[in-house]
Design an enzyme around this catalytic site. Structure first.
Site, PDB file in Angstrom:
ATOM      1  N   LYS A  83       0.858  -1.197   0.000  1.00 34.74           N
ATOM      2  CA  LYS A  83       0.000   0.000   0.000  1.00 34.74           C
ATOM      3  C   LYS A  83       0.893   1.245   0.000  1.00 34.74           C
ATOM      4  O   LYS A  83       1.823   1.352   0.816  1.00 34.74           O
ATOM      5  CB  LYS A  83      -0.890  -0.043   1.245  1.00 34.74           C
ATOM      6  CG  LYS A  83      -2.148   0.791   1.157  1.00 34.74           C
ATOM      7  CD  LYS A  83      -3.028   0.462   2.355  1.00 34.74           C
ATOM      8  CE  LYS A  83      -4.339   1.198   2.320  1.00 34.74           C
ATOM      9  NZ  LYS A  83      -5.101   0.987   3.555  1.00 34.74           N
TER      10      LYS A  83
HETATM   11  O1  G3P Z   1      -7.826   1.868   5.351  1.00 39.02           O
HETATM   12  C1  G3P Z   1      -8.214   3.138   5.016  1.00 39.02           C
HETATM   13  C2  G3P Z   1      -9.587   3.566   5.420  1.00 39.02           C
HETATM   14  O2  G3P Z   1     -10.532   2.581   5.265  1.00 39.02           O
HETATM   15  C3  G3P Z   1      -9.684   4.398   6.645  1.00 39.02           C
HETATM   16  O3  G3P Z   1     -11.006   4.619   7.081  1.00 39.02           O
HETATM   17  O4  G3P Z   1     -12.621   5.382   8.773  1.00 39.02           O
HETATM   18  O5  G3P Z   1     -10.172   5.890   9.091  1.00 39.02           O
HETATM   19  O6  G3P Z   1     -11.501   7.057   7.346  1.00 39.02           O
HETATM   20  P1  G3P Z   1     -11.333   5.804   8.118  1.00 39.02           P
END
Ligand code: G3P
Length: 217
Positions: A83
């Site tokens: 990633k």
């Molecule tokens: O892995 C990246 C993503 O899904 C993060 O989500 O909820 O931290 O914006 P969030």
């Protein structure tokens, strides 16, 4: 549509995998930090649960170092997906790693143009963040739709991995607009099965069945 689990919680991933709902897993430095565990150990354990891609994120900010970290992470298991952040350095590293046959996930995508660049650099996945756009009163789902249109216009094979998913409704909308993959926390994936009328209907069936006095086994 593929379901990835956005988590480093081994038990939760294994539980969903046993149900048949795990096509892969995504992590990021914040998820790893929250787990309180050793990064490479956690990725190794997750890679043993699923054969699908498991995203492990580089932390270098400069392309050559990202490539080095990516190659190192790939040694953990054959299903590790590297990633990379959506920066010029991240794109350069994506191009190099993709040409080596390494699966790549370009993350922190907030615009259709960023997604276009990731596709041009051979990304396996692009991760547009829906919830974080919604958080600042923009339309996260519109981004998914725009990327779908652009990728279809040119036949890019990069898969749209909708991330930052916060609700069951996000999952439904992603499925409608044609995201290839959603990644969501275990609680959101579990919530997809819930419906008040299912619970009510099942309770009524159980009451009526009891009245018959029969058993199946
Ligand atoms: O892995 C990246 C993503 O899904 C993060 O989500 O909820 O931290 O914006 P969030």
């Amino acid at each position: 549509m593929k379901f990835f689990v956005d988590s480093a919680d081994i038990d939760a991933i294994a539980e969903l995998n046993d149900i048949g709902l795990v096509d892969g897993v995504t992590t990021n430095p914040s998820i790893i930090s929250k787990s309180g565990r050793d990064f490479k150990q956690v990725i190794s354990e997750i890679c043993k649960i699923t054969d699908g891609h498991v995203s492990a994120e580089v932390v270098a900010l400069e392309a050559e170092k990202m490539v080095e970290e990516g190659r190192h992470l790939r040694k953990i298991a054959p299903n590790v997906c590297v990633k990379l952040p959506l920066t010029m350095d991240g794109l350069k590293a994506c191009n190099i790693l993709s040409k080596e046959g390494t699966p790549t996930n370009v993350t922190l995508c907030f615009s259709p143009n960023q997604a276009l660049l990731a596709a041009k650099c051979g990304a396996t996945y692009i991760s547009p963040f829906i919830g974080r756009l919604d958080d600042i009163s923009l339309d996260g789902m519109e981004l998914i739709e725009d990327i779908r249109t652009i990728y279809d216009n040119y036949g890019y094979e990069t898969e749209i991995l909708a991330a930052s998913i916060r609700s069951a409704n996000h999952v439904k909308e992603c499925a409608i607009v044609g995201a290839d993959v959603i990644t969501a926390p275990p609680k959101v994936i579990k919530a997809l099965a819930s419906h008040a009328l299912t619970d009510k209907g099942l309770a009524a069936f159980m009451v009526d069945w009891k009245k018959t006095g029969q058993t199946i086994l």
